[in-house]
Design a protein around this motif. Sequence first.
Motif, PDB file in Angstrom:
ATOM      1  N   GLY A   1       0.812  -1.209   0.000  1.00 12.58           N
ATOM      2  CA  GLY A   1       0.000   0.000   0.000  1.00 12.58           C
ATOM      3  C   GLY A   1       0.844   1.256   0.000  1.00 12.58           C
ATOM      4  N   TYR A   2       0.264   2.320  -0.518  1.00 13.10           N
ATOM      5  CA  TYR A   2       0.923   3.619  -0.527  1.00 13.10           C
ATOM      6  C   TYR A   2      -0.127   4.664  -0.219  1.00 13.10           C
ATOM      7  CZ  TYR A   2       4.350   7.168  -1.807  1.00 13.10           C
ATOM      8  OH  TYR A   2       5.237   8.212  -1.757  1.00 13.10           O
ATOM      9  N   ASN A   3       0.238   5.703   0.550  1.00 12.96           N
ATOM     10  CA  ASN A   3      -0.770   6.685   0.936  1.00 12.96           C
ATOM     11  C   ASN A   3      -0.261   8.104   0.736  1.00 12.96           C
ATOM     12  OD1 ASN A   3       0.377   7.772   3.597  1.00 12.96           O
ATOM     13  ND2 ASN A   3       0.368   5.558   3.987  1.00 12.96           N
ATOM     14  N   TRP A   4      -1.224   8.993   0.529  1.00 10.02           N
ATOM     15  CA  TRP A   4      -0.979  10.422   0.415  1.00 10.02           C
ATOM     16  C   TRP A   4      -1.840  11.091   1.487  1.00 10.02           C
ATOM     17  CZ3 TRP A   4      -1.702   7.019  -3.484  1.00 10.02           C
ATOM     18  CH2 TRP A   4      -0.718   6.934  -4.479  1.00 10.02           C
ATOM     19  N   ILE A   5      -1.236  11.638   2.519  1.00 10.58           N
ATOM     20  CA  ILE A   5      -2.011  12.199   3.626  1.00 10.58           C
ATOM     21  C   ILE A   5      -1.930  13.714   3.688  1.00 10.58           C
ATOM     22  CG2 ILE A   5      -1.808  10.110   5.029  1.00 10.58           C
ATOM     23  CD1 ILE A   5       0.381  11.549   6.629  1.00 10.58           C
ATOM     24  N   LYS A   6      -1.203  14.326   2.762  1.00  9.22           N
ATOM     25  CA  LYS A   6      -1.149  15.779   2.709  1.00  9.22           C
ATOM     26  C   LYS A   6      -2.292  16.285   1.845  1.00  9.22           C
ATOM     27  CE  LYS A   6       1.908  19.682   1.676  1.00  9.22           C
ATOM     28  NZ  LYS A   6       3.247  20.100   1.176  1.00  9.22           N
ATOM     29  N   PRO A   7      -3.198  17.100   2.400  1.00 14.10           N
ATOM     30  CA  PRO A   7      -4.353  17.569   1.617  1.00 14.10           C
ATOM     31  C   PRO A   7      -3.925  18.351   0.372  1.00 14.10           C
ATOM     32  CG  PRO A   7      -4.686  17.995   3.952  1.00 14.10           C
ATOM     33  CD  PRO A   7      -3.267  17.558   3.800  1.00 14.10           C
ATOM     34  N   THR A   8      -4.701  18.153  -0.696  1.00 13.10           N
ATOM     35  CA  THR A   8      -4.501  18.897  -1.937  1.00 13.10           C
ATOM     36  C   THR A   8      -5.758  19.713  -2.229  1.00 13.10           C
ATOM     37  OG1 THR A   8      -5.415  17.165  -3.371  1.00 13.10           O
ATOM     38  CG2 THR A   8      -3.079  16.979  -2.770  1.00 13.10           C
ATOM     39  N   ARG A   9      -5.880  20.189  -3.449  1.00 14.17           N
ATOM     40  CA  ARG A   9      -7.036  21.029  -3.800  1.00 14.17           C
ATOM     41  C   ARG A   9      -8.324  20.234  -3.835  1.00 14.17           C
ATOM     42  NH1 ARG A   9      -5.720  24.611  -8.974  1.00 14.17           N
ATOM     43  NH2 ARG A   9      -7.820  25.344  -8.426  1.00 14.17           N
ATOM     44  N   TRP A  10      -8.249  18.907  -4.064  1.00 19.66           N
ATOM     45  CA  TRP A  10      -9.496  18.137  -4.193  1.00 19.66           C
ATOM     46  C   TRP A  10      -9.618  16.944  -3.254  1.00 19.66           C
ATOM     47  CZ3 TRP A  10      -9.699  13.041  -6.085  1.00 19.66           C
ATOM     48  CH2 TRP A  10      -8.490  12.551  -6.614  1.00 19.66           C
ATOM     49  N   TYR A  11      -8.595  16.579  -2.536  1.00 20.41           N
ATOM     50  CA  TYR A  11      -8.741  15.513  -1.540  1.00 20.41           C
ATOM     51  C   TYR A  11      -7.940  15.850  -0.288  1.00 20.41           C
ATOM     52  CZ  TYR A  11      -4.139  13.633  -2.886  1.00 20.41           C
ATOM     53  OH  TYR A  11      -2.800  13.469  -3.122  1.00 20.41           O
ATOM     54  N   ASN A  12      -8.377  15.241   0.830  1.00 17.39           N
ATOM     55  CA  ASN A  12      -7.659  15.387   2.098  1.00 17.39           C
ATOM     56  C   ASN A  12      -6.613  14.294   2.280  1.00 17.39           C
ATOM     57  OD1 ASN A  12      -8.950  17.716   3.068  1.00 17.39           O
ATOM     58  ND2 ASN A  12     -10.688  16.517   3.821  1.00 17.39           N
ATOM     59  N   ARG A  13      -6.960  13.074   1.885  1.00 11.18           N
ATOM     60  CA  ARG A  13      -6.010  11.967   1.967  1.00 11.18           C
ATOM     61  C   ARG A  13      -6.442  10.889   0.992  1.00 11.18           C
ATOM     62  NH1 ARG A  13      -8.794  12.341   6.780  1.00 11.18           N
ATOM     63  NH2 ARG A  13     -10.108  10.591   7.410  1.00 11.18           N
ATOM     64  N   MET A  14      -5.480  10.069   0.591  1.00  9.90           N
ATOM     65  CA  MET A  14      -5.729   9.042  -0.422  1.00  9.90           C
ATOM     66  C   MET A  14      -4.896   7.813  -0.092  1.00  9.90           C
ATOM     67  SD  MET A  14      -7.339   8.905  -3.555  1.00  9.90           S
ATOM     68  CE  MET A  14      -7.155  10.530  -4.265  1.00  9.90           C
ATOM     69  N   TYR A  15      -5.492   6.641  -0.291  1.00 11.29           N
ATOM     70  CA  TYR A  15      -4.807   5.386  -0.020  1.00 11.29           C
ATOM     71  C   TYR A  15      -4.942   4.468  -1.229  1.00 11.29           C
ATOM     72  CZ  TYR A  15      -5.315   7.093   4.755  1.00 11.29           C
ATOM     73  OH  TYR A  15      -5.284   7.867   5.881  1.00 11.29           O
ATOM     74  N   PHE A  16      -3.863   3.807  -1.571  1.00  3.73           N
ATOM     75  CA  PHE A  16      -3.862   2.840  -2.674  1.00  3.73           C
ATOM     76  C   PHE A  16      -3.235   1.556  -2.169  1.00  3.73           C
ATOM     77  CE2 PHE A  16      -1.513   0.646  -6.001  1.00  3.73           C
ATOM     78  CZ  PHE A  16      -2.491   0.474  -6.979  1.00  3.73           C
ATOM     79  N   ASN A  17      -3.831   0.412  -2.518  1.00  3.82           N
ATOM     80  CA  ASN A  17      -3.214  -0.855  -2.135  1.00  3.82           C
ATOM     81  C   ASN A  17      -3.437  -1.919  -3.190  1.00  3.82           C
ATOM     82  OD1 ASN A  17      -5.681  -2.538  -1.281  1.00  3.82           O
ATOM     83  ND2 ASN A  17      -5.897  -0.701  -0.009  1.00  3.82           N
ATOM     84  N   PHE A  18      -2.500  -2.855  -3.216  1.00  6.44           N
ATOM     85  CA  PHE A  18      -2.518  -4.014  -4.116  1.00  6.44           C
ATOM     86  C   PHE A  18      -2.565  -5.264  -3.257  1.00  6.44           C
ATOM     87  CE2 PHE A  18       0.066  -7.481  -5.794  1.00  6.44           C
ATOM     88  CZ  PHE A  18      -0.602  -7.765  -6.988  1.00  6.44           C
ATOM     89  N   ASN A  19      -3.415  -6.230  -3.643  1.00 11.75           N
ATOM     90  CA  ASN A  19      -3.587  -7.456  -2.859  1.00 11.75           C
ATOM     91  C   ASN A  19      -3.503  -8.674  -3.773  1.00 11.75           C
ATOM     92  OD1 ASN A  19      -4.636  -6.278  -0.090  1.00 11.75           O
ATOM     93  ND2 ASN A  19      -5.761  -5.213  -1.710  1.00 11.75           N
ATOM     94  N   PHE A  20      -2.792  -9.673  -3.308  1.00  5.86           N
ATOM     95  CA  PHE A  20      -2.649 -10.938  -4.048  1.00  5.86           C
ATOM     96  C   PHE A  20      -2.857 -12.088  -3.066  1.00  5.86           C
ATOM     97  CE2 PHE A  20      -0.015 -14.591  -5.143  1.00  5.86           C
ATOM     98  CZ  PHE A  20      -0.429 -14.863  -6.441  1.00  5.86           C
ATOM     99  N   TYR A  21      -3.634 -13.077  -3.485  1.00  7.42           N
ATOM    100  CA  TYR A  21      -3.926 -14.229  -2.624  1.00  7.42           C
ATOM    101  C   TYR A  21      -3.906 -15.497  -3.468  1.00  7.42           C
ATOM    102  CZ  TYR A  21      -6.834 -17.547   0.008  1.00  7.42           C
ATOM    103  OH  TYR A  21      -7.321 -18.669   0.626  1.00  7.42           O
ATOM    104  N   HIS A  22      -3.214 -16.540  -2.971  1.00  6.90           N
ATOM    105  CA  HIS A  22      -3.128 -17.822  -3.669  1.00  6.90           C
ATOM    106  C   HIS A  22      -3.355 -18.943  -2.662  1.00  6.90           C
ATOM    107  CE1 HIS A  22      -1.090 -21.463  -5.211  1.00  6.90           C
ATOM    108  NE2 HIS A  22      -1.403 -20.991  -6.421  1.00  6.90           N
ATOM    109  N   SER A  23      -4.198 -19.921  -3.016  1.00 10.12           N
ATOM    110  CA  SER A  23      -4.511 -21.030  -2.116  1.00 10.12           C
ATOM    111  C   SER A  23      -4.261 -22.358  -2.819  1.00 10.12           C
ATOM    112  CB  SER A  23      -5.981 -20.958  -1.675  1.00 10.12           C
ATOM    113  OG  SER A  23      -6.283 -21.999  -0.769  1.00 10.12           O
ATOM    114  N   TYR A  24      -3.635 -23.290  -2.065  1.00 16.30           N
ATOM    115  CA  TYR A  24      -3.295 -24.615  -2.608  1.00 16.30           C
ATOM    116  C   TYR A  24      -3.727 -25.678  -1.603  1.00 16.30           C
ATOM    117  CZ  TYR A  24      -0.528 -28.206  -5.015  1.00 16.30           C
ATOM    118  OH  TYR A  24      -0.129 -29.328  -5.706  1.00 16.30           O
ATOM    119  N   ARG A  25      -4.377 -26.745  -2.094  1.00 15.60           N
ATOM    120  CA  ARG A  25      -4.799 -27.867  -1.238  1.00 15.60           C
ATOM    121  C   ARG A  25      -3.625 -28.817  -1.063  1.00 15.60           C
ATOM    122  NH1 ARG A  25      -9.766 -30.378   0.273  1.00 15.60           N
ATOM    123  NH2 ARG A  25      -9.678 -32.655   0.371  1.00 15.60           N
ATOM    124  N   LEU A  26      -3.442 -29.294   0.180  1.00 18.29           N
ATOM    125  CA  LEU A  26      -2.257 -30.081   0.493  1.00 18.29           C
ATOM    126  C   LEU A  26      -2.336 -31.514  -0.007  1.00 18.29           C
ATOM    127  CD1 LEU A  26      -1.521 -28.786   4.118  1.00 18.29           C
ATOM    128  CD2 LEU A  26      -0.244 -28.268   2.034  1.00 18.29           C
TER     129      LEU A  26
END
Length: 824
Positions: free
Chosen positions: A533-558
């Motif tokens: 994840g990456y975040n922007w917490i310094k307010p700008t002209r159109w947002y106060n804060r912004m968060y971005f994240n990437f998620n990956f999940y893999h499942s395998y049966r034993l």
Amino acid sequence: MKFKTNLALGAFLLLFSYANAQSPAPRQLVAKRTTLPIKIDGLLDDSAWKDAPMMTGLVEFRPAVGAPENPGNRTETYLMYSDEGIYFGGYCYERAKDSIATELSGRDGFGTNDYVGIIFDTYHDKINGFEYFVTPLNEQWDAKMSPGDNMNNGGEDFSWNAVWESGVVIHDNGWSFEMFIPFSAIRFSKKEIQNWGLNITRRRRKTEQQYTWNPIDPNVNGFLTQEGTWTGITNIKPPLRLQFSPYLSTYVNHFPQRTPGTKDWTSSVNGGMDVKYGINQAFTLDATLVPDFGQVQSDNRVLNLTPFEVRYQENRPFFTEGTELFNKSGLFYPRRIGIDPILVHSVDEYINGHDRIIKNPVESKLINATKISGRTARGLGVGLLNAVTNNRYAGLEDTLTLKKRNVLIDPLTNYNVMVLDQSLKNNSSITLTNTNVWRSGAEYDANVSAAQFSLYDKKNTWNLNGKLAMSLLSGDLPDQLNRTGYGHSISFGKSSGRFTFNVKEELINRHFRGNDLGYFTTTNLIDHSVYAGYNWIKPTRWYNRMYFNFNFYHSYRLINPAGFQGLNVNVNVNGQLKNLWFFGALVGYEPESNNYYEARVDGRFFRGWSNYFLSGWIESNSAKKYSFYANAMYVDRSLFNSKRYSIDMQNRYRFNNRLTLTHTLSLSPQKRNAGFAGFDNETIIFGRRDIKSVDNIIGIKYSFSSKMNINTRIRHYWSQVHYDQYFTLRNDGSLSRNNSYGGNADYNINFFNLDMVYTWQFAPGSFLNVVWKNAANTGSQEIDGNYFKNVQNTMKADDNNNLSLKVIYFLDYLQLKKHKKKKE
């Protein structure tokens, strides 16, 4: 070249976020003792306040991180202590009286209120804390802070309640407040000289600005890790903590039995007591004797088409308040005690040819429950919970001889949880947890143990987390043999800075069983996940804060058989706009998976679909009179060209400080979904089906005062599943058309609940509750796609009406002793 550039950029981000994790030296406040009397009326006109140390110069941490308070809206607070407890008071200035946000919400209700609060880390371990808040209308709420089971420490348990005093007065230029927190309402060590972690926070709801005395950096992991210090607290002695809450309740219940000789009306009178006893300065014993949980909110029951049980919310106060230690390793699901035990025999096992069921209790009878919890001065947290449920019998009657008999469906059971949690340096900890379920008779017993650690570096930036768990079911296998299972998880990540990530592996072998006192759905797997994840917490002209994240999940049966189960990848962005609205969006993809659970037969699997999904949500400024929330999701599946939609909406209108109306609507239609339908001898039958679900909730809250309110919650849930084709599940997981299956898996179900609760806090910690519950449900295989007709049919169905009165009176031994001395 591109790889080198990306590597250099990644290294720069890591170094940049590491530099940002550095925090300024914490503020300090020298402790001041007072012996002068103080009247808690919110006015701060007692002479004791004149010499009290002041905390001011608060710093904003949302939305503009690091901004100083505006002088016209400044906060000035004072803190002292005496032999009996802690005094906290102050003035929250406002340029105009209309700028103060107020709403009567009841005890522990946030509402749309301004508030001010104080947070203590009494053991100064930066992990565990106590919070006390007050609003401009003198409504209180409090919480315990603990690490929880996530990386970002600071989980708040608002079900924890203490008894303390407060007073508030609204002025033309702000509002003033006073709190008195007796030492019986907080836990601390017995050291002669102590330093506590300390912070205060203030929130102005109309601007959504929140401030703290010691600055908080949202990029740094944890809230308690960034507290100031209250230094030189001297010779405070933990008092004898002995508190009683006896109760008396009466219930009247009506349900049309439509059976000759069976009464429609029943009634009962109950009495019992909750006891809270401070064993020493660190540990507290909580016991509920002859418990009564009949007034808790009704469950949000749903139609369950999955192979797993539904996990419902725990609403019983004893099992929600102060149970953060017991939940830390994820092995404790309190509804197993009395409500949803894993071992319940069906009455059908005992029915002979002419038997009919005349009694079939839906819950076990809880005899008593006790918990001991606390933390020593060296940071060792100890939790011990024990509960006993009685034998549960169903009643049968032979329709020919009229002979009645009781059959045991749920044996006498003892449930036990034991936790040892040692706080370490740098916000780290190591935890040992054991759960045990012992059943009378020949039924199997269950024991699950886990060792868990969470280690942070000196800068609170990097985290290594792991858990090892073992389960033992005694007498679960044929010939009374034991079943032993194993599981582990390990994760590593960066928890502070603008860039954060976590990599995790979890393995659970096929013999692990943690359901007897926990909630587990899947075993025999090894899963891997990645979060960045990456975040922007310094307010700008159109947002106060912004968060971005990437998620990956893999499942395998034993094993049996081993193979790929599933994969999910998604990206998410969310944040707050300048108009104080929140928003979010998500897009993701899942390739074709192998579902080893939907077939309901061990070793068999269903070769599912590939799908992509996207969703978006928006939430308006909740401080306004009218606010709303909307969320929409769309899923496109490859098999049968299936579509899934989900729409959630909530509208909230606050007529005034007393009356608020809320409407929540959830729509979940699915077209051409594939799923399990039933068995045809040894053949597993799947079906193509359309699913419709509507969840409709109306909430009405009216407050007479800060101590008295009435809350009404009306819920209607409708779900319908209709199959248009049936299929045979092949051994390779594919489906083949089955035109000979004569079964019918269609189902139409309705649940209706009304919960109306009148609460009056007539004395500190003492309550009078009047509750009316109405419940009805219908279910059949007759499909009717008209929602309003389903509502009408549900209203006509036999309903259960329950009216109850419960009085709880709080008695404190120290107050009784003081009262007796005054009389003498």
